[in-house]
Design a protein around this motif. Sequence first.
Motif, mmCIF file in Angstrom:
data_model
loop_
_atom_site.group_PDB
_atom_site.id
_atom_site.type_symbol
_atom_site.label_atom_id
_atom_site.label_comp_id
_atom_site.label_asym_id
_atom_site.label_seq_id
_atom_site.Cartn_x
_atom_site.Cartn_y
_atom_site.Cartn_z
ATOM 1 N N GLY A 94 51.056 21.864 48.509
ATOM 2 C CA GLY A 94 51.554 22.899 47.616
ATOM 3 C C GLY A 94 50.528 23.845 47.062
ATOM 4 O O GLY A 94 50.802 24.557 46.082
ATOM 5 N N LEU A 95 49.332 23.907 47.683
ATOM 6 C CA LEU A 95 48.276 24.807 47.220
ATOM 7 C C LEU A 95 47.809 25.677 48.381
ATOM 8 O O LEU A 95 46.730 25.462 48.950
ATOM 9 C CB LEU A 95 47.115 24.008 46.640
ATOM 10 N N PRO A 96 48.593 26.697 48.768
ATOM 11 C CA PRO A 96 48.205 27.552 49.897
ATOM 12 C C PRO A 96 47.033 28.457 49.528
ATOM 13 O O PRO A 96 47.092 29.208 48.559
ATOM 14 C CB PRO A 96 49.467 28.361 50.178
ATOM 15 N N LEU A 97 45.955 28.369 50.314
ATOM 16 C CA LEU A 97 44.754 29.172 50.077
ATOM 17 C C LEU A 97 44.331 29.855 51.369
ATOM 18 O O LEU A 97 43.145 29.991 51.661
ATOM 19 C CB LEU A 97 43.624 28.284 49.538
ATOM 20 N N ASP A 98 45.325 30.311 52.142
ATOM 21 C CA ASP A 98 45.055 30.965 53.418
ATOM 22 C C ASP A 98 44.860 32.460 53.284
ATOM 23 O O ASP A 98 44.361 33.112 54.200
ATOM 24 C CB ASP A 98 46.176 30.674 54.422
ATOM 25 N N ASP A 99 45.238 33.049 52.148
ATOM 26 C CA ASP A 99 45.019 34.475 51.880
ATOM 27 C C ASP A 99 44.668 34.624 50.409
ATOM 28 O O ASP A 99 45.539 34.748 49.553
ATOM 29 C CB ASP A 99 46.260 35.299 52.227
ATOM 30 N N LEU A 100 43.372 34.608 50.117
ATOM 31 C CA LEU A 100 42.911 34.614 48.730
ATOM 32 C C LEU A 100 43.135 35.945 48.036
ATOM 33 O O LEU A 100 43.045 36.017 46.800
ATOM 34 C CB LEU A 100 41.430 34.244 48.683
ATOM 35 N N ALA A 101 43.422 37.003 48.813
ATOM 36 C CA ALA A 101 43.701 38.303 48.207
ATOM 37 C C ALA A 101 45.148 38.420 47.744
ATOM 38 O O ALA A 101 45.489 39.340 46.994
ATOM 39 C CB ALA A 101 43.403 39.421 49.213
ATOM 40 N N ARG A 102 45.983 37.493 48.176
ATOM 41 C CA ARG A 102 47.402 37.551 47.810
ATOM 42 C C ARG A 102 47.582 37.041 46.387
ATOM 43 O O ARG A 102 47.052 35.986 46.030
ATOM 44 C CB ARG A 102 48.220 36.698 48.777
ATOM 45 N N PRO A 103 48.316 37.762 45.535
ATOM 46 C CA PRO A 103 48.530 37.283 44.167
ATOM 47 C C PRO A 103 49.186 35.913 44.169
ATOM 48 O O PRO A 103 50.020 35.599 45.028
ATOM 49 C CB PRO A 103 49.457 38.344 43.549
ATOM 50 N N ALA A 104 48.809 35.077 43.217
ATOM 51 C CA ALA A 104 49.388 33.743 43.127
ATOM 52 C C ALA A 104 50.853 33.834 42.742
ATOM 53 O O ALA A 104 51.270 34.696 41.951
ATOM 54 C CB ALA A 104 48.623 32.922 42.099
ATOM 55 N N ALA A 105 51.647 32.940 43.303
ATOM 56 C CA ALA A 105 53.067 32.886 42.968
ATOM 57 C C ALA A 105 53.231 32.361 41.547
ATOM 58 O O ALA A 105 52.291 31.822 40.939
ATOM 59 C CB ALA A 105 53.790 31.993 43.960
ATOM 60 N N GLY A 106 54.429 32.521 41.004
ATOM 61 C CA GLY A 106 54.702 32.012 39.670
ATOM 62 C C GLY A 106 54.479 30.508 39.594
ATOM 63 O O GLY A 106 54.714 29.775 40.552
ATOM 64 N N HIS A 107 54.009 30.035 38.454
ATOM 65 C CA HIS A 107 53.662 28.631 38.295
ATOM 66 C C HIS A 107 54.906 27.759 38.265
ATOM 67 O O HIS A 107 55.868 28.033 37.537
ATOM 68 C CB HIS A 107 52.867 28.429 37.005
ATOM 69 N N ASP A 108 54.904 26.710 39.057
ATOM 70 C CA ASP A 108 55.964 25.712 39.073
ATOM 71 C C ASP A 108 55.504 24.519 38.243
ATOM 72 O O ASP A 108 54.574 23.805 38.633
ATOM 73 C CB ASP A 108 56.253 25.275 40.511
ATOM 74 N N PRO A 109 56.113 24.266 37.085
ATOM 75 C CA PRO A 109 55.627 23.175 36.221
ATOM 76 C C PRO A 109 55.735 21.804 36.865
ATOM 77 O O PRO A 109 55.048 20.860 36.448
ATOM 78 C CB PRO A 109 56.509 23.284 34.977
ATOM 79 N N THR A 110 56.569 21.669 37.878
ATOM 80 C CA THR A 110 56.691 20.386 38.558
ATOM 81 C C THR A 110 55.751 20.284 39.762
ATOM 82 O O THR A 110 55.633 19.217 40.358
ATOM 83 C CB THR A 110 58.127 20.157 39.040
ATOM 84 N N GLY A 111 55.121 21.374 40.125
ATOM 85 C CA GLY A 111 54.233 21.393 41.280
ATOM 86 C C GLY A 111 52.809 21.058 40.905
ATOM 87 O O GLY A 111 52.498 20.730 39.750
ATOM 88 N N PRO A 112 51.889 21.149 41.866
ATOM 89 C CA PRO A 112 50.486 20.849 41.575
ATOM 90 C C PRO A 112 49.870 21.904 40.667
ATOM 91 O O PRO A 112 50.257 23.078 40.706
ATOM 92 C CB PRO A 112 49.834 20.848 42.952
ATOM 93 N N CYS A 113 48.887 21.481 39.870
ATOM 94 C CA CYS A 113 48.140 22.404 39.016
ATOM 95 C C CYS A 113 46.996 23.036 39.793
ATOM 96 O O CYS A 113 46.715 24.221 39.666
ATOM 97 C CB CYS A 113 47.613 21.657 37.809
ATOM 98 N N GLY A 114 46.327 22.242 40.606
ATOM 99 C CA GLY A 114 45.169 22.690 41.369
ATOM 100 C C GLY A 114 44.472 21.484 41.945
ATOM 101 O O GLY A 114 45.040 20.377 41.977
#
Length: 400
Positions: free
Chosen positions: A59-79
Motif C-alpha cells: 500500500g505504499l506506491p513509490l514508482d512515481d515520486l513526482a505524483r502527488p500523494a493520494a488522500g490519507h487512508d486511516p486504515t492503510g499504512p502510514c509509511g
Amino acid sequence: MRQIGPDGVDTLPLLTVVNVPAAPAGCRRTLVERARWEWRPADGGDPAVAAQEFLAAHGLPLDDLARPAAGHDPTGPCGAALYVSAAAGALLAGAPPGAATPTPALPDVAVVVYGHADARRVRPASPAAGPWRLGDWAESWTPAEHAAAVEAVREAIARGDVYQVNVVGHACARYAGDPLPALARLGALPGARYGGTLTGAGWAIGCASPETLVELTGGRLVTRPIKGTRPATAAGARELLASAKERAEHVMIVDLERNDLARVARTGTVRVDELFAVRRWCDLWQAESTVSAAVADGLGLADLLRAVCPGGSVTGAPKRAALDRIAALEPVGRGAGMGALGWVAPGRIDLGLTIRTAAADAERVHVWAGGGITWGSDPEAEVAEAAAKSAPVRAALAGR
C-alpha cells in the motif's frame, strides 16, 4: 529475499513506541509494524527494485515520486522505515562492496511497513532495562594503519586516480544487558537530526546522524552534504571558515551531489541553496551545504536510491573510483555505518546518512568513523578527527 512478519523479539515489542529516524512525530505513539522485508547479498536480485515492489504490495506506491500523494487512508499504512547499508549502496553503484561486514546479523536492506494502532494499546518504551555494561573497545586498525591509509589515498590523488576518498575505521565492544536503551541514547545527542533506532531479530541500529542523504517533500529533492570539522569553540569556527583545504574538500562533494541529483531531477532545476554553513553537532563544528532540485516525472524510489547511494560525503570523488579505493584500503566493512536510514511514504522521503551511528548484534556493539582525505590532508590530524567524531557516540553508549 526474506519477507518477515511483524517482529516479536524482546528488543522490539509489537506495541512499543516506534523511534525510527524521520518517522512522523505525531504518529510515533500509534505506529505498529505490519510487514517486514530484509535483504542480504546471498538473496540475489536488485534490492532497490525489490524494496520498491515490496512497498507497493503493502500500500505504499513509490514508482512515481513526482505524483502527488493520494488522500490519507486511516486504515492503510502510514509509511515505512528504510535502511540501506553502505555495501548495498556500493552494489547499486556497480562498485565492489568492500571488506566483509563485522555485523553479519544485520541485513543490508530492511523495509518495515507501519500502520496505526489504537493509542491506548501502545505502551511507552522503558527508559532502562536493567544493568548495562559495555566492555573495552577493540579497534579495526591501529592509528598507524589508519595514517598509512590516508597516505595511500594521497598517493592515489597524486597519480590522478581520485580527487578525494573518505576513509572509515571501525571498533567494537562486548556488552552485557539490553543494548536498545543505550542505542536510543544516541538520538538525544545535540544536532542528531536523524536520531532514533531500528531493530530486528538479533540486531539493532542506533543513529545520531546530522546529515540528510536525500529528502523529498512537495516535489523537490534535497541533500545536505556535511564535510569539514573543527572543535566547537569560537576559534574552531573561525578556523573552519578560513580553511582553504576544508572548503575545497567541501565544494568537491557539493559538486558531486549536484551531479547525483541531476541524474534524477527535472532538467535545469538543480541549485545550491546554501553553501558552507557552519553548524554544531555535539562538541564539533561541521560545514553543511544544501542542494535541491525538482524531481523528474516518473522517477521511482529504486532509481533514486541508485542515484544517491552511497552518499558522496562518505565515498569521495569521483564516486566509483573512490569506492574502488575504499574497498582496497579498509580492512573491515562499513556495516550499518555510512548507509541510509529514515522514512518513506508516498509524497515524503527523508533518509539520513548513517554517520554517528552504532549497531548491536547478539554479542557486540559496533561504531564507525572517518573523514574525507584530500591531497592537503595530514594523516595524524585525520586520525584525530575520526576519534573526535566517534567519542560522543561511544560516551553515549557507555551511559556517560
